[in-house]
Design a protein around this motif. Structure first.
Motif, PDB file in Angstrom:
ATOM      1  N   ILE A  82      32.264 -12.020   5.749  1.00  0.00           N
ATOM      2  CA  ILE A  82      32.823 -12.092   7.091  1.00  0.00           C
ATOM      3  C   ILE A  82      33.548 -10.781   7.360  1.00  0.00           C
ATOM      4  O   ILE A  82      34.351 -10.334   6.531  1.00  0.00           O
ATOM      5  CB  ILE A  82      33.804 -13.273   7.234  1.00  0.00           C
ATOM      6  N   GLU A  83      33.280 -10.162   8.514  1.00  0.00           N
ATOM      7  CA  GLU A  83      33.992  -8.954   8.915  1.00  0.00           C
ATOM      8  C   GLU A  83      35.034  -9.323   9.957  1.00  0.00           C
ATOM      9  O   GLU A  83      34.719  -9.906  10.991  1.00  0.00           O
ATOM     10  CB  GLU A  83      33.040  -7.916   9.510  1.00  0.00           C
ATOM     11  N   VAL A  84      36.301  -9.010   9.641  1.00  0.00           N
ATOM     12  CA  VAL A  84      37.396  -9.259  10.566  1.00  0.00           C
ATOM     13  C   VAL A  84      38.132  -7.940  10.753  1.00  0.00           C
ATOM     14  O   VAL A  84      38.677  -7.387   9.787  1.00  0.00           O
ATOM     15  CB  VAL A  84      38.365 -10.347  10.040  1.00  0.00           C
ATOM     16  N   ASP A  85      38.115  -7.429  11.954  1.00  0.00           N
ATOM     17  CA  ASP A  85      38.800  -6.170  12.289  1.00  0.00           C
ATOM     18  C   ASP A  85      38.423  -5.034  11.340  1.00  0.00           C
ATOM     19  O   ASP A  85      39.288  -4.281  10.883  1.00  0.00           O
ATOM     20  CB  ASP A  85      40.321  -6.373  12.308  1.00  0.00           C
ATOM     21  N   GLY A  86      37.152  -4.919  10.995  1.00  0.00           N
ATOM     22  CA  GLY A  86      36.675  -3.826  10.163  1.00  0.00           C
ATOM     23  C   GLY A  86      36.882  -4.010   8.669  1.00  0.00           C
ATOM     24  O   GLY A  86      36.535  -3.142   7.879  1.00  0.00           O
ATOM     25  N   THR A  87      37.430  -5.149   8.252  1.00  0.00           N
ATOM     26  CA  THR A  87      37.624  -5.452   6.836  1.00  0.00           C
ATOM     27  C   THR A  87      36.651  -6.557   6.454  1.00  0.00           C
ATOM     28  O   THR A  87      36.459  -7.521   7.201  1.00  0.00           O
ATOM     29  CB  THR A  87      39.072  -5.907   6.567  1.00  0.00           C
ATOM     30  N   TYR A  88      36.025  -6.409   5.268  1.00  0.00           N
ATOM     31  CA  TYR A  88      35.004  -7.351   4.814  1.00  0.00           C
ATOM     32  C   TYR A  88      35.579  -8.310   3.785  1.00  0.00           C
ATOM     33  O   TYR A  88      36.248  -7.888   2.838  1.00  0.00           O
ATOM     34  CB  TYR A  88      33.822  -6.595   4.209  1.00  0.00           C
ATOM     35  N   TYR A  89      35.310  -9.615   3.971  1.00  0.00           N
ATOM     36  CA  TYR A  89      35.790 -10.662   3.076  1.00  0.00           C
ATOM     37  C   TYR A  89      34.597 -11.461   2.569  1.00  0.00           C
ATOM     38  O   TYR A  89      33.792 -11.938   3.359  1.00  0.00           O
ATOM     39  CB  TYR A  89      36.755 -11.607   3.805  1.00  0.00           C
ATOM     40  N   GLY A  90      34.513 -11.595   1.242  1.00  0.00           N
ATOM     41  CA  GLY A  90      33.441 -12.363   0.627  1.00  0.00           C
ATOM     42  C   GLY A  90      33.956 -13.686   0.106  1.00  0.00           C
ATOM     43  O   GLY A  90      34.963 -13.731  -0.606  1.00  0.00           O
ATOM     44  N   PHE A  91      33.278 -14.784   0.467  1.00  0.00           N
ATOM     45  CA  PHE A  91      33.686 -16.111   0.026  1.00  0.00           C
ATOM     46  C   PHE A  91      32.592 -16.829  -0.737  1.00  0.00           C
ATOM     47  O   PHE A  91      32.826 -17.865  -1.322  1.00  0.00           O
ATOM     48  CB  PHE A  91      34.118 -16.959   1.223  1.00  0.00           C
ATOM     49  N   LYS A 114      30.448 -11.490  12.032  1.00  0.00           N
ATOM     50  CA  LYS A 114      31.736 -11.131  12.630  1.00  0.00           C
ATOM     51  C   LYS A 114      32.602 -12.385  12.664  1.00  0.00           C
ATOM     52  O   LYS A 114      32.110 -13.484  12.909  1.00  0.00           O
ATOM     53  CB  LYS A 114      31.554 -10.603  14.051  1.00  0.00           C
ATOM     54  N   GLY A 115      33.889 -12.195  12.411  1.00  0.00           N
ATOM     55  CA  GLY A 115      34.809 -13.314  12.451  1.00  0.00           C
ATOM     56  C   GLY A 115      36.129 -12.904  13.068  1.00  0.00           C
ATOM     57  O   GLY A 115      36.361 -11.733  13.373  1.00  0.00           O
ATOM     58  N   THR A 116      36.995 -13.875  13.241  1.00  0.00           N
ATOM     59  CA  THR A 116      38.338 -13.640  13.771  1.00  0.00           C
ATOM     60  C   THR A 116      39.349 -13.960  12.682  1.00  0.00           C
ATOM     61  O   THR A 116      38.996 -14.507  11.629  1.00  0.00           O
ATOM     62  CB  THR A 116      38.597 -14.550  14.987  1.00  0.00           C
ATOM     63  N   LYS A 117      40.591 -13.670  12.948  1.00  0.00           N
ATOM     64  CA  LYS A 117      41.638 -14.023  11.984  1.00  0.00           C
ATOM     65  C   LYS A 117      41.706 -15.533  11.786  1.00  0.00           C
ATOM     66  O   LYS A 117      41.988 -16.000  10.691  1.00  0.00           O
ATOM     67  CB  LYS A 117      42.980 -13.449  12.431  1.00  0.00           C
ATOM     68  N   GLU A 118      41.400 -16.280  12.826  1.00  0.00           N
ATOM     69  CA  GLU A 118      41.365 -17.748  12.714  1.00  0.00           C
ATOM     70  C   GLU A 118      40.238 -18.184  11.773  1.00  0.00           C
ATOM     71  O   GLU A 118      40.419 -19.075  10.955  1.00  0.00           O
ATOM     72  CB  GLU A 118      41.197 -18.383  14.100  1.00  0.00           C
ATOM     73  N   THR A 119      39.068 -17.537  11.871  1.00  0.00           N
ATOM     74  CA  THR A 119      37.958 -17.830  10.963  1.00  0.00           C
ATOM     75  C   THR A 119      38.384 -17.574   9.531  1.00  0.00           C
ATOM     76  O   THR A 119      38.112 -18.356   8.628  1.00  0.00           O
ATOM     77  CB  THR A 119      36.749 -16.921  11.294  1.00  0.00           C
ATOM     78  N   LEU A 120      39.071 -16.466   9.323  1.00  0.00           N
ATOM     79  CA  LEU A 120      39.534 -16.092   7.988  1.00  0.00           C
ATOM     80  C   LEU A 120      40.519 -17.129   7.448  1.00  0.00           C
ATOM     81  O   LEU A 120      40.403 -17.560   6.294  1.00  0.00           O
ATOM     82  CB  LEU A 120      40.191 -14.710   8.062  1.00  0.00           C
TER      83      LEU A 120
END
Length: 125
Positions: A82-91, A114-120
């Motif tokens: 998931i990309e949130v504000d240019g940072t990539y998070y792997g789950f 693409k995701g939002t802070k809420e998605t994160l």
């Protein structure tokens, strides 16, 4: 180099394929449809944050099997990122990610959404 010609509907003509890869995985495929839907790309491992790694451990037999497979035929299924504000998070893909690390591969194939802070926040629950 071989040429490939295909008849595609106009809606699909914006896709591109690149055959470069650092780890023997299949080509990178990306759609240029304005950011709608996931895109598959190679990302450097160090660019992917793994927030759940501290709370989970991987089955080392599975990691070893994946290392053998990736060495022979490349990564077959990209990890979800998931990309949130240019940072990539792997789950997902924890075993595949660790196998890439242990093999010393600099990049991994990812399906990026693409995701939002809420998605994160939802994924961190």
């Amino acid at each position: 180099m071989a040429n490939l010609m295909m008849r595609l509907p106009i809606s699909l003509r914006s896709f591109s394929v690149s055959a470069s890869s650092s780890n023997g995985s299949p080509p990178v495929i990306g759609g240029s449809s304005g950011g709608v839907g996931p895109m598959i790309v190679e990302l450097p491992l160090e660019k992917i944050r793994r927030p759940l790694m501290r709370t989970r451990s991987n089955d080392q037999n599975k990691v070893k099997e994946l290392m053998d497979s990736i060495s022979q035929i490349g990564l077959q299924v990209p990890i979800d990122v998931i990309e949130v504000d240019g940072t990539y998070y792997g789950f997902s893909g924890c075993h595949r990610f660790e196998a890439h690390q242990k093999l010393g591969l600099p990049t991994i194939r990812c399906k990026i959404r693409k995701g939002t802070k809420e998605t994160l926040r939802h994924h961190l629950r």
